[in-house]
Design a protein around this motif. Structure first.
Motif, PDB file in Angstrom:
ATOM      1  N   GLU A  91     -20.879 -12.580 -76.037  1.00  0.00           N
ATOM      2  CA  GLU A  91     -21.063 -13.640 -77.046  1.00  0.00           C
ATOM      3  C   GLU A  91     -19.717 -14.235 -77.464  1.00  0.00           C
ATOM      4  O   GLU A  91     -19.603 -15.444 -77.661  1.00  0.00           O
ATOM      5  N   ALA A  92     -18.707 -13.371 -77.584  1.00  0.00           N
ATOM      6  CA  ALA A  92     -17.383 -13.856 -78.007  1.00  0.00           C
ATOM      7  C   ALA A  92     -16.743 -14.734 -76.945  1.00  0.00           C
ATOM      8  O   ALA A  92     -16.049 -15.704 -77.270  1.00  0.00           O
ATOM      9  N   PHE A  93     -16.971 -14.428 -75.677  1.00  0.00           N
ATOM     10  CA  PHE A  93     -16.459 -15.307 -74.625  1.00  0.00           C
ATOM     11  C   PHE A  93     -17.188 -16.652 -74.661  1.00  0.00           C
ATOM     12  O   PHE A  93     -16.589 -17.690 -74.408  1.00  0.00           O
ATOM     13  N   ALA A  94     -18.482 -16.629 -74.972  1.00  0.00           N
ATOM     14  CA  ALA A  94     -19.266 -17.864 -75.026  1.00  0.00           C
ATOM     15  C   ALA A  94     -18.907 -18.712 -76.241  1.00  0.00           C
ATOM     16  O   ALA A  94     -18.977 -19.942 -76.189  1.00  0.00           O
ATOM     17  N   ASP A  95     -18.534 -18.061 -77.341  1.00  0.00           N
ATOM     18  CA  ASP A  95     -18.168 -18.769 -78.578  1.00  0.00           C
ATOM     19  C   ASP A  95     -16.805 -18.268 -79.027  1.00  0.00           C
ATOM     20  O   ASP A  95     -16.703 -17.261 -79.725  1.00  0.00           O
ATOM     21  N   PRO A  96     -15.721 -18.952 -78.634  1.00  0.00           N
ATOM     22  CA  PRO A  96     -14.372 -18.466 -78.913  1.00  0.00           C
ATOM     23  C   PRO A  96     -14.014 -18.383 -80.399  1.00  0.00           C
ATOM     24  O   PRO A  96     -13.021 -17.763 -80.753  1.00  0.00           O
ATOM     25  N   ASP A  97     -14.824 -18.972 -81.257  1.00  0.00           N
ATOM     26  CA  ASP A  97     -14.559 -18.890 -82.696  1.00  0.00           C
ATOM     27  C   ASP A  97     -15.338 -17.763 -83.369  1.00  0.00           C
ATOM     28  O   ASP A  97     -15.149 -17.503 -84.552  1.00  0.00           O
ATOM     29  N   ARG A  98     -16.197 -17.092 -82.609  1.00  0.00           N
ATOM     30  CA  ARG A  98     -16.988 -15.984 -83.155  1.00  0.00           C
ATOM     31  C   ARG A  98     -16.045 -14.829 -83.498  1.00  0.00           C
ATOM     32  O   ARG A  98     -15.238 -14.406 -82.684  1.00  0.00           O
ATOM     33  N   CYS A  99     -16.190 -14.325 -84.715  1.00  0.00           N
ATOM     34  CA  CYS A  99     -15.311 -13.247 -85.171  1.00  0.00           C
ATOM     35  C   CYS A  99     -16.147 -12.169 -85.848  1.00  0.00           C
ATOM     36  O   CYS A  99     -16.837 -12.436 -86.834  1.00  0.00           O
ATOM     37  N   LEU A 100     -16.109 -10.963 -85.309  1.00  0.00           N
ATOM     38  CA  LEU A 100     -16.829  -9.836 -85.889  1.00  0.00           C
ATOM     39  C   LEU A 100     -16.005  -9.237 -87.021  1.00  0.00           C
ATOM     40  O   LEU A 100     -14.774  -9.371 -87.042  1.00  0.00           O
ATOM     41  N   PRO A 101     -16.647  -8.550 -87.955  1.00  0.00           N
ATOM     42  CA  PRO A 101     -15.912  -7.953 -89.077  1.00  0.00           C
ATOM     43  C   PRO A 101     -14.754  -7.070 -88.600  1.00  0.00           C
ATOM     44  O   PRO A 101     -14.925  -6.212 -87.729  1.00  0.00           O
ATOM     45  N   GLY A 102     -13.584  -7.334 -89.153  1.00  0.00           N
ATOM     46  CA  GLY A 102     -12.399  -6.553 -88.821  1.00  0.00           C
ATOM     47  C   GLY A 102     -11.767  -6.894 -87.488  1.00  0.00           C
ATOM     48  O   GLY A 102     -10.763  -6.293 -87.106  1.00  0.00           O
TER      49      GLY A 102
END
Length: 176
Positions: A91-102
């Motif tokens: 998911e993070a590769f698909a959405d480069p602005d996605r940021c998980l907690p910490g």
């Protein structure tokens, strides 16, 4: 400037202090032998032990100082270990602005990695070896060639090696 972007050799784990396996040590020696004729003029590495241990044989062979930079550390996807990390990474590769907690987003990690490459470019070396980790490596490759993403990350080997032309933004995998 040519940048040799390198993923470290086979490691015992993912922690900062994880070392190379015996196979990883042999891979580091093979990598140094392969790269020596390409004559890198500088060797930079993530401070993680597996990256430093991968870089050390090349630095010794070329009689160069081994320089480490925290900005070459692995992409910190999340602040804690997650059982679903592979799904979250995709998911993070698909959405480069996605940021998980910490954690840091792909965009943040790529910007961090690029800042090192920009600083290295200022030393005016013709060829530089940069040893890092699979996630950050793939993000950097994506910067130079948008065809790199999650699927390419999955196909990386340990070690792996790519030649990047700083001025032309060309990427070429040169490791077998």
């Amino acid at each position: 400037m040519k940048i040799y972007l390198i993923r470290h050799g086979q490691a015992t784990g993912q922690a900062c202090e994880a070392d190379l396996t015996e196979a990883g040590e042999r891979q580091a020696e093979s990598l140094a032998e392969f790269l020596a004729p390409l004559a890198p003029e500088a060797v930079w590495s993530s401070p993680f032990r597996r990256a430093v241990r991968t870089a050390a044989p090349l630095a010794r062979r070329r009689a160069l100082p081994l320089q480490t930079d925290e900005r070459l550390s692995e992409w910190g996807l999340a602040g804690q270990l997650r059982e679903d990390w592979l799904e979250r990474l995709q998911e993070a590769f698909a959405d480069p602005d996605r940021c998980l907690p910490g954690g840091e987003s792909g965009h943040m990690a790529m910007t961090r990695g690029l800042s090192v490459l920009e600083d290295i470019a200022q030393i005016k070396a013709a060829r530089v070896a940069v040893i890092t980790h699979g996630g950050l490596l793939t993000l950097l490759l994506h910067h130079f060639d948008s065809g790199y993403g999650f699927a390419e990350w999955q196909r990386l080997t340990t070690p792996d090696l790519f030649e990047v032309d700083w001025q032309c933004s060309g990427v070429r995998r040169i490791w077998q």
